[in-house]
Design a protein around this motif. Structure first.
Motif, mmCIF file in Angstrom:
data_model
loop_
_atom_site.group_PDB
_atom_site.id
_atom_site.type_symbol
_atom_site.label_atom_id
_atom_site.label_comp_id
_atom_site.label_asym_id
_atom_site.label_seq_id
_atom_site.Cartn_x
_atom_site.Cartn_y
_atom_site.Cartn_z
ATOM 1 N N GLY A 29 1.389 6.294 -17.286
ATOM 2 C CA GLY A 29 1.221 5.620 -15.832
ATOM 3 C C GLY A 29 0.241 5.892 -15.069
ATOM 4 O O GLY A 29 -0.545 5.258 -14.383
ATOM 5 N N THR A 30 -0.518 6.983 -15.556
ATOM 6 C CA THR A 30 -1.790 7.591 -14.912
ATOM 7 C C THR A 30 -2.930 6.582 -15.402
ATOM 8 O O THR A 30 -3.801 6.088 -14.573
ATOM 9 C CB THR A 30 -2.410 8.861 -15.249
ATOM 10 O OG1 THR A 30 -1.341 9.872 -14.842
ATOM 11 C CG2 THR A 30 -3.668 9.378 -14.696
ATOM 12 N N ILE A 31 -2.871 6.193 -16.512
ATOM 13 C CA ILE A 31 -3.869 5.188 -17.096
ATOM 14 C C ILE A 31 -3.496 3.869 -16.400
ATOM 15 O O ILE A 31 -4.677 3.261 -15.954
ATOM 16 C CB ILE A 31 -3.932 5.283 -18.635
ATOM 17 C CG1 ILE A 31 -4.003 6.580 -19.492
ATOM 18 C CG2 ILE A 31 -4.680 4.006 -19.310
ATOM 19 C CD1 ILE A 31 -3.706 6.492 -20.871
ATOM 20 N N LEU A 32 -2.481 3.371 -16.372
ATOM 21 C CA LEU A 32 -1.970 2.213 -15.879
ATOM 22 C C LEU A 32 -2.551 2.063 -14.433
ATOM 23 O O LEU A 32 -2.908 1.004 -13.942
ATOM 24 C CB LEU A 32 -0.644 1.817 -16.101
ATOM 25 C CG LEU A 32 -0.092 1.642 -17.417
ATOM 26 C CD1 LEU A 32 1.389 1.240 -17.412
ATOM 27 C CD2 LEU A 32 -0.930 0.319 -17.985
ATOM 28 N N ASN A 33 -2.405 3.050 -13.523
ATOM 29 C CA ASN A 33 -2.739 3.169 -12.356
ATOM 30 C C ASN A 33 -4.231 3.218 -12.099
ATOM 31 O O ASN A 33 -4.852 2.516 -11.274
ATOM 32 C CB ASN A 33 -2.303 4.801 -11.764
ATOM 33 C CG ASN A 33 -2.668 4.828 -10.195
ATOM 34 O OD1 ASN A 33 -3.444 5.475 -9.951
ATOM 35 N ND2 ASN A 33 -1.914 4.327 -9.245
ATOM 36 N N SER A 34 -4.842 3.696 -13.141
ATOM 37 C CA SER A 34 -6.366 3.684 -12.978
ATOM 38 C C SER A 34 -6.968 2.383 -13.262
ATOM 39 O O SER A 34 -8.065 1.775 -12.493
ATOM 40 C CB SER A 34 -7.333 4.287 -14.019
ATOM 41 O OG SER A 34 -6.554 5.898 -13.873
ATOM 42 N N PHE A 35 -6.362 1.573 -14.031
ATOM 43 C CA PHE A 35 -7.061 0.095 -14.353
ATOM 44 C C PHE A 35 -6.189 -0.982 -13.594
ATOM 45 O O PHE A 35 -6.734 -2.227 -13.435
ATOM 46 C CB PHE A 35 -6.816 -0.023 -15.842
ATOM 47 C CG PHE A 35 -7.858 0.866 -16.563
ATOM 48 C CD1 PHE A 35 -8.936 0.606 -16.653
ATOM 49 C CD2 PHE A 35 -7.247 2.198 -17.252
ATOM 50 C CE1 PHE A 35 -10.066 1.249 -17.304
ATOM 51 C CE2 PHE A 35 -8.313 2.798 -17.660
ATOM 52 C CZ PHE A 35 -9.577 2.486 -17.962
ATOM 53 N N THR A 36 -5.009 -0.928 -13.435
ATOM 54 C CA THR A 36 -4.276 -2.023 -12.819
ATOM 55 C C THR A 36 -4.046 -1.746 -11.185
ATOM 56 O O THR A 36 -3.470 -2.609 -10.519
ATOM 57 C CB THR A 36 -2.763 -2.341 -13.190
ATOM 58 O OG1 THR A 36 -2.192 -1.283 -13.393
ATOM 59 C CG2 THR A 36 -3.337 -2.269 -15.020
ATOM 60 N N GLY A 37 -3.749 -0.420 -10.722
ATOM 61 C CA GLY A 37 -3.412 -0.115 -9.381
ATOM 62 C C GLY A 37 -1.870 0.129 -9.345
ATOM 63 O O GLY A 37 -1.423 0.309 -8.183
ATOM 64 N N ILE A 38 -0.905 -0.222 -10.356
ATOM 65 C CA ILE A 38 0.253 -0.054 -10.128
ATOM 66 C C ILE A 38 0.456 1.502 -9.749
ATOM 67 O O ILE A 38 -0.002 2.165 -10.605
ATOM 68 C CB ILE A 38 1.035 -0.484 -11.466
ATOM 69 C CG1 ILE A 38 2.643 -0.414 -11.527
ATOM 70 C CG2 ILE A 38 0.572 0.214 -12.738
ATOM 71 C CD1 ILE A 38 3.381 -0.953 -12.392
ATOM 72 N N SER A 39 1.422 1.931 -9.095
ATOM 73 C CA SER A 39 1.920 3.110 -8.876
ATOM 74 C C SER A 39 2.555 3.915 -9.988
ATOM 75 O O SER A 39 3.146 3.168 -10.997
ATOM 76 C CB SER A 39 2.990 3.244 -7.755
ATOM 77 O OG SER A 39 4.137 2.714 -8.170
ATOM 78 N N VAL A 40 2.060 5.067 -10.203
ATOM 79 C CA VAL A 40 2.661 5.773 -11.446
ATOM 80 C C VAL A 40 4.049 5.899 -11.439
ATOM 81 O O VAL A 40 4.616 5.861 -12.471
ATOM 82 C CB VAL A 40 1.970 7.153 -11.265
ATOM 83 C CG1 VAL A 40 2.627 8.179 -12.234
ATOM 84 C CG2 VAL A 40 0.541 7.142 -11.276
ATOM 85 N N GLY A 41 4.835 6.069 -10.425
ATOM 86 C CA GLY A 41 6.313 6.183 -10.573
ATOM 87 C C GLY A 41 6.991 4.871 -10.652
ATOM 88 O O GLY A 41 7.784 4.907 -11.559
ATOM 89 N N LEU A 42 6.447 3.650 -10.418
ATOM 90 C CA LEU A 42 6.735 2.566 -10.681
ATOM 91 C C LEU A 42 6.726 2.203 -12.270
ATOM 92 O O LEU A 42 7.471 1.907 -13.090
ATOM 93 C CB LEU A 42 6.219 1.272 -10.002
ATOM 94 C CG LEU A 42 6.670 -0.091 -10.481
ATOM 95 C CD1 LEU A 42 8.280 -0.111 -10.181
ATOM 96 C CD2 LEU A 42 5.988 -1.079 -9.475
ATOM 97 N N ALA A 43 5.266 2.709 -12.663
ATOM 98 C CA ALA A 43 5.024 2.435 -14.279
ATOM 99 C C ALA A 43 6.023 3.395 -15.203
ATOM 100 O O ALA A 43 6.506 2.795 -16.172
ATOM 101 C CB ALA A 43 3.452 2.911 -14.333
ATOM 102 N N VAL A 44 6.315 4.491 -14.506
ATOM 103 C CA VAL A 44 7.069 5.417 -15.354
ATOM 104 C C VAL A 44 8.454 5.059 -15.393
ATOM 105 O O VAL A 44 9.257 4.856 -16.474
ATOM 106 C CB VAL A 44 7.097 6.978 -14.870
ATOM 107 C CG1 VAL A 44 8.132 7.639 -15.427
ATOM 108 C CG2 VAL A 44 5.794 7.527 -15.155
#
Length: 311
Positions: free
Chosen positions: A58-73
């Protein structure tokens, strides 16, 4: 026990009967999830530290896409939970989904918190301390928190020769490699490994510190009945009689074997001294005791195993 304690005990029992979990488990889960969310937001996200688990992805996705960590998890957990329905059962997965939802909401709700340090070593140590403490509370709750924890428990039902720790190492190691590739530098992976290591050490230290046991070998001389009665009824612990023989005098000696929690050891010492001051007592530190009166989980079981046992 006063009236308040009795009332609280009845409420806890009623809640556990209706939901299958106790209020104490809920308390531990909340503490765990709050701690995870704080570690992620205060130290990991802004420092690009993908410290294992789906929160790392989620941290990686947040860095590159802006998606929130919680939503990604939460999104990444859904296919894992669907798979878990056929292996761990409906109740187990429902509890996991609730826990994952709480974690995801907390991570996003606390995302406004500023990063407390841009020094990655400080972030690794402080974040690892918080994350490790949270993992301890998660273990105490005895309910899956989802993510790689749940995935590891599902995978070892298929690969029973692999321990949970080894499976988690494989999964978290893969996420660390993913972080190095995504951030295009080896330092990201090194900091992630250090964060995982700090969290693991803290978790182990806390678990060993609170779950240690002490084994008493009591070579008694008198008042056996009173001694056993106190152990069974006052302490609520079991005891085992072992027959032995003294090497020097070749006299038969009976040994009372008792396992207690570390904090119960002083009380048992007092009981032995009270009823048999001349007893010879040997104490041994025990890393783990599994069975009645002590915690123990067989993580490789599935709902199918339970059905076979019933048959």
């Amino acid at each position: 026990m006063n009236s308040w304690e009795k009332k609280t005990g009845r409420c806890n029992a009623f809640f556990a009967e209706k939901t299958g979990i106790s209020l104490k488990q809920i308390k531990y889960l909340l503490l765990a999830n709050i701690g995870y969310a704080l570690a992620v937001n205060l130290f990991y996200v802004d420092n690009n530290i993908a410290a294992g688990g789906l929160a790392g992805i989620g941290t990686i996705l947040n860095s590159f896409t802006g998606i929130s960590v919680g939503l990604a998890v939460f999104s990444l957990n859904l296919p894992i939970c669907i798979w878990g329905l056929t292996i761990k059962g409906k109740r187990y997965i429902i509890l996991s989904v609730i826990t994952i939802g709480v974690f995801s909401l907390l991570v996003d709700a606390l995302s406004f918190l500023p990063c407390l340090s841009d020094d990655k070593i400080v972030a690794v140590v402080c974040g690892g301390l918080i994350y490790g403490t949270s993992s301890y509370f998660s273990v105490r709750a005895q309910i899956s928190t989802g993510g790689t924890d749940l995935l590891a428990k599902l995978l070892i039902t298929k690969f029973k020769a692999v321990s949970v720790g080894q499976m988690l190492l494989i999964l978290d190691g893969s996420i660390v490699v993913m972080a190095m590739i995504a951030y295009r530098n080896i330092e990201s992976g090194i900091y992630a490994i250090l964060a995982i290591a700090v969290a693991a050490v803290v978790t182990d230290r806390l678990n060993n510190g609170f779950n240690r046991a002490t084994m008493f070998y009591i070579f008694y001389n008198r008042n056996l009945d009173k001694l056993v009665h106190s152990i069974l009824h006052e302490m609520g612990r079991g005891a085992t009689m072992i027959k032995g023989e003294g090497v020097f005098a070749h006299q038969e000696r009976n040994i009372l074997l008792v396992a207690v929690r570390a904090h119960e050891a002083p009380r048992l010492k007092d009981i032995v001294h009270k009823y048999d001051p001349s007893a010879f007592v040997v104490l041994s530190s025990v890393t783990e005791v599994i069975g009645e009166g002590f915690e123990g989980l067989n993580l490789t079981t599935t709902i199918h195993d339970d059905q076979q046992c019933e048959e």
